[in-house]
Design an enzyme around this catalytic site. Sequence first.
Site, PDB file in Angstrom:
ATOM      1  N   CYS A 156       3.999  -5.058   5.631  1.00 31.78           N
ATOM      2  CA  CYS A 156       3.715  -5.126   4.190  1.00 31.78           C
ATOM      3  C   CYS A 156       3.934  -6.545   3.702  1.00 31.78           C
ATOM      4  CB  CYS A 156       4.606  -4.150   3.418  1.00 31.78           C
ATOM      5  SG  CYS A 156       4.310  -4.174   1.634  1.00 31.78           S
ATOM      6  N   CYS A 182       7.417   3.473  -2.821  1.00 32.24           N
ATOM      7  CA  CYS A 182       6.642   2.315  -3.307  1.00 32.24           C
ATOM      8  C   CYS A 182       6.363   2.482  -4.792  1.00 32.24           C
ATOM      9  CB  CYS A 182       5.356   2.184  -2.502  1.00 32.24           C
ATOM     10  SG  CYS A 182       4.563   0.557  -2.668  1.00 32.24           S
ATOM     11  N   LYS A 211     -12.559  10.132  -9.175  1.00 34.42           N
ATOM     12  CA  LYS A 211     -11.330  10.584  -8.507  1.00 34.42           C
ATOM     13  C   LYS A 211     -11.169  12.090  -8.625  1.00 34.42           C
ATOM     14  CE  LYS A 211      -7.584  11.233 -10.495  1.00 34.42           C
ATOM     15  NZ  LYS A 211      -6.354  11.192 -11.323  1.00 34.42           N
ATOM     16  N   CYS A 252      11.970  -1.300  -1.240  1.00 36.86           N
ATOM     17  CA  CYS A 252      11.578  -1.929   0.022  1.00 36.86           C
ATOM     18  C   CYS A 252      12.663  -1.812   1.078  1.00 36.86           C
ATOM     19  CB  CYS A 252      11.226  -3.397  -0.220  1.00 36.86           C
ATOM     20  SG  CYS A 252       9.805  -3.645  -1.312  1.00 36.86           S
ATOM     21  N   CYS A 254      12.033   1.252   3.116  1.00 33.93           N
ATOM     22  CA  CYS A 254      10.685   1.356   3.692  1.00 33.93           C
ATOM     23  C   CYS A 254      10.662   0.682   5.062  1.00 33.93           C
ATOM     24  CB  CYS A 254       9.666   0.710   2.760  1.00 33.93           C
ATOM     25  SG  CYS A 254       7.965   0.768   3.367  1.00 33.93           S
TER      26      CYS A 254
END
Length: 376
Positions: A337, A319, A249, A326, A329
């Site tokens: 989702c 998130c 990463k 939620c 979102c």
Amino acid sequence: MPSTTRQVSKAVTRLFACASPYHGAVTLYETASADPPSTSRSPSPNPSKRIKLEVNSNSLEFSDAGTPSKSLRKTRSVKLEGAESTRDTSSTGKSKSSKKPKPIPQSLDTPHPAPPRWKEAYDAIKVMRTQMVAPVDTMGCDRAQHKEQDPKNRRFATLVSLMLSSQTKDEVTDAAVGKLRDAVGGTLSVDAIISADDATISDAIAKVGFWRRKTGYLKKAALRLRNDFESDVPKTVDELCSLPGVGPKMAFLTLHVAWNLNLGIGVDVHVHRITNRLGWHQRTPKNPEETRLNLQSWLPTELHREINHMLVGFGQTICLPVGPKCDSCTLSSGGLCPSASTKPARSPMKRKRGSTSDLERKSGPKVDIAIESSES
């Protein structure tokens, strides 16, 4: 018939003891077929093998079969030193080459298929990100280079920021990078980290996760960069991952920011968590590396660089790892989702403080007690 006894003569090899020139507690035994060796240790083209033993006598007898006689008394295991051990490699000044690390995989044998409606979800998240400011936007790894002038120092500052960011919030990492820069003289450079003592570095980064381990990583990585890469950050994933404390990463993100090279996706806990919640994997990946290989199988290359920054900010604001928002979102209302929660967010319980009259009314029946005194 009289029995005949065959006598077989055995060649005997004698061992002669001499002090080791490397350690006073070690005794070396050399084989010789004739006279004992002289005290002057002149080099020979084919030096004999040596045996390290802790024994009581100065000479031992070995048969030609290699088995010691019964009189051998040994207190430690035998260790053979071949001719190679007689060479002194310390004078060369070069460290032994470490085992070559395995190359970082870049693709799967069987590509992962693209999930349905992924582009709709991706674009929706991108729109939401334009409406919010996340910690990664103001304190991410790409910000560490802005206070450096020299190009090498800018790249090194990016690498240092990423090395400190592991399991640490961006706010803490950004503060630690600034404090470390001040502690080593105002410039984050390879030479500055090498010259600084461990205590100085540790005090500066003491609030990041695993700061003791990262102190050693920074020192060792700086030495590697000076000795092997001309005090600059490498330009390949494998070379970056060969540095202490640097994983895939960090390597991919370093190439994105420091060298403007798009060679793969930097997958951290946010990218790993969110792509799993979105159902973008046929089988749940066990770790971020499996997530990276899955994503790189189907996500267009031009999106490999931006997806990390986008999803990290999305994971920091909406998130969340625990208690995702939620209701804020747009993926929930659009059916994009599968992990969206349909339950409304619960407001924290507030305890109301009642008045004295309310407490009296709720405490049950009132009881009066009177004491009567008898008159004399």
